[in-house]
Write an enzyme that holds these catalytic residues in place. Structure first.
Site, PDB file in Angstrom:
ATOM      1  N   GLY A   1     -27.344  -7.387  27.314  1.00  0.00           N
ATOM      2  CA  GLY A   1     -27.191  -8.606  28.119  1.00  0.00           C
ATOM      3  C   GLY A   1     -27.698  -8.272  29.513  1.00  0.00           C
ATOM      4  O   GLY A   1     -27.513  -7.147  29.968  1.00  0.00           O
ATOM      5  N   ASP A   2     -28.352  -9.216  30.189  1.00  0.00           N
ATOM      6  CA  ASP A   2     -29.121  -8.864  31.398  1.00  0.00           C
ATOM      7  C   ASP A   2     -28.352  -8.025  32.426  1.00  0.00           C
ATOM      8  O   ASP A   2     -28.747  -6.913  32.765  1.00  0.00           O
ATOM      9  CB  ASP A   2     -29.727 -10.124  32.042  1.00  0.00           C
ATOM     10  CG  ASP A   2     -28.692 -11.048  32.686  1.00  0.00           C
ATOM     11  OD1 ASP A   2     -27.544 -11.110  32.185  1.00  0.00           O
ATOM     12  OD2 ASP A   2     -29.031 -11.702  33.691  1.00  0.00           O
ATOM     13  N   THR A   3     -27.219  -8.541  32.907  1.00  0.00           N
ATOM     14  CA  THR A   3     -26.474  -7.792  33.948  1.00  0.00           C
ATOM     15  C   THR A   3     -25.862  -6.517  33.364  1.00  0.00           C
ATOM     16  O   THR A   3     -25.679  -5.536  34.082  1.00  0.00           O
ATOM     17  CB  THR A   3     -25.353  -8.663  34.547  1.00  0.00           C
ATOM     18  OG1 THR A   3     -24.624  -9.257  33.462  1.00  0.00           O
ATOM     19  CG2 THR A   3     -25.925  -9.747  35.444  1.00  0.00           C
TER      20      THR A   3
ATOM     21  N   GLY B   1     -44.506  -8.578  36.799  1.00  0.00           N
ATOM     22  CA  GLY B   1     -45.080  -7.913  35.631  1.00  0.00           C
ATOM     23  C   GLY B   1     -45.854  -6.678  36.034  1.00  0.00           C
ATOM     24  O   GLY B   1     -45.357  -5.837  36.785  1.00  0.00           O
TER      25      GLY B   1
ATOM     26  N   ASP C   1     -34.386  -5.964  34.160  1.00  0.00           N
ATOM     27  CA  ASP C   1     -33.014  -5.452  34.295  1.00  0.00           C
ATOM     28  C   ASP C   1     -33.029  -3.986  34.742  1.00  0.00           C
ATOM     29  O   ASP C   1     -32.231  -3.571  35.582  1.00  0.00           O
ATOM     30  CB  ASP C   1     -32.261  -5.552  32.960  1.00  0.00           C
ATOM     31  CG  ASP C   1     -32.261  -6.959  32.393  1.00  0.00           C
ATOM     32  OD1 ASP C   1     -32.376  -7.918  33.179  1.00  0.00           O
ATOM     33  OD2 ASP C   1     -32.154  -7.099  31.155  1.00  0.00           O
TER      34      ASP C   1
END
Ligand code: AMP
Length: 295
Positions: free
Chosen positions: A28-30, A224, A255
């Site tokens: 999950g991102d965080t 990117g 992340d």
């Protein structure tokens, strides 16, 4: 001890294996940012993760996974609920994602949040647009109030807008809450490609302008393979990520970049050195499959 508190949702990930079975992971991102921060943190830096889980076996397993990764779990327990889940499908080498997170306990992470636990002056709190997206309006207000109070007490607040339109009812609501969140942060870590699409920024400087205007003293615009635009009170700097011959999987590129940057800042590096550290970490991650790559 300095503490980094990351706030958001960790989910169960089901990733396809070559033999047709699925591997179970947590991501999950965080949470990915917390995981990379914990792996690369110098002595004296602790990492904790604030969320909510249920009281089932999977929730217990998730908390154990965090602890084993060196992350202090700060988890509210919601009886009768469970954690969110996503499954990766592979077709012709392309990954697509299916989510089951509408009823996850993490959606209630800020329902009774008052003070961000374990933070003192010099520590850091980190959250994202995904953290904001999964909350009710009242919980969004509670989280922003808690962050505002922490900031007034000397905690550095950092925010990755991580724009995910699918998680929001409509674009105006997304833009409204992302802007509100930007107004409480010291450091913003947007990705230009997303910001251009959803906020209409003409170039990375336009993205930096918007987050600076909202009040962020430092803005790091990821782009990117293109140069990162670092804006500080001293001015703008372009920092090119390392050239990579073969990008395998860009999952968690942003992340892990954020983890590198935050660990750098918390280690006392200047923002340009921390950006180089961030690019180097993300470069390792995009050369391996999966969200959590041993680095
Ligand atoms: P993004 O969120 O896609 O802008 O990517 C976040 C960060 O990951 C970038 O700022 C780079 O440091 C790194 N990154 C992503 N894609 C690439 C790539 N193709 N080559 C080198 N670095 C990359």
């Amino acid at each position: 001890m300095t503490n980094l508190l990351s706030i958001g949702e960790c989910m169960v990930e089901l990733a396809p294996r070559a033999d047709g079975a699925f591997a179970m992971n947590f991501a999950g991102d965080t949470f990915n940012t917390a995981w990379y921060a914990a792996r690369t943190a110098p002595k004296g830096l602790t990492v904790s993760y604030l969320s909510a889980v249920g009281d089932d076996a999977l929730s217990v397993r998730m908390a154990d996974f965090m602890a084993q990764a060196g992350i202090t779990p700060v988890l509210a327990r919601r009886p009768g609920r469970s954690v969110g889940l996503y499954m990766i499908s592979l077709k012709d080498g392309e990954r697509s994602f299916s989510y089951w997170r509408d009823t996850s306990a993490a959606r209630s992470l800020a329902d009774d949040l008052d003070v961000l636990p374990g933070l003192k002056a010099g520590d850091m709190a980190y959250f994202s647009g995904i953290t904001m997206a999964i909350l009710s309006d009242a919980a969004r207000e509670r989280l922003l109030s808690a962050l505002t109070r922490a900031r007034a007490a000397g905690v550095t607040v950092t925010f990755d807008p991580n724009l995910r339109p699918r998680l929001w009812p409509d674009m105006d609501t997304m833009r409204h809450w992302i802007t509100r969140a930007a107004e409480v942060c010291d450091i913003a870590l947007p990705s230009y490609e997303d910001e251009a699409v959803h906020f209409g920024d003409a170039d990375p400087a336009g993205t930096a302008d918007r987050y600076s205007r909202a009040g962020a003293g430092v803005v790091v615009v990821k782009n990117g393979a293109e140069a990162v635009l670092l804006r500080t009170p001293q001015g703008d700097t372009q920092i090119a990520p390392p050239k990579i011959a073969k990008v395998v999987d860009t999952t968690a590129a942003g992340d892990s970049f954020n983890a590198g940057f935050l660990v750098g800042i918390l280690s006392g590096e200047d923002a340009a050195t921390a950006t180089h550290r961030a690019c180097a970490l993300a470069a390792q991650v995009v050369q391996h499959p999966g969200a959590l790559v041993p680095v």
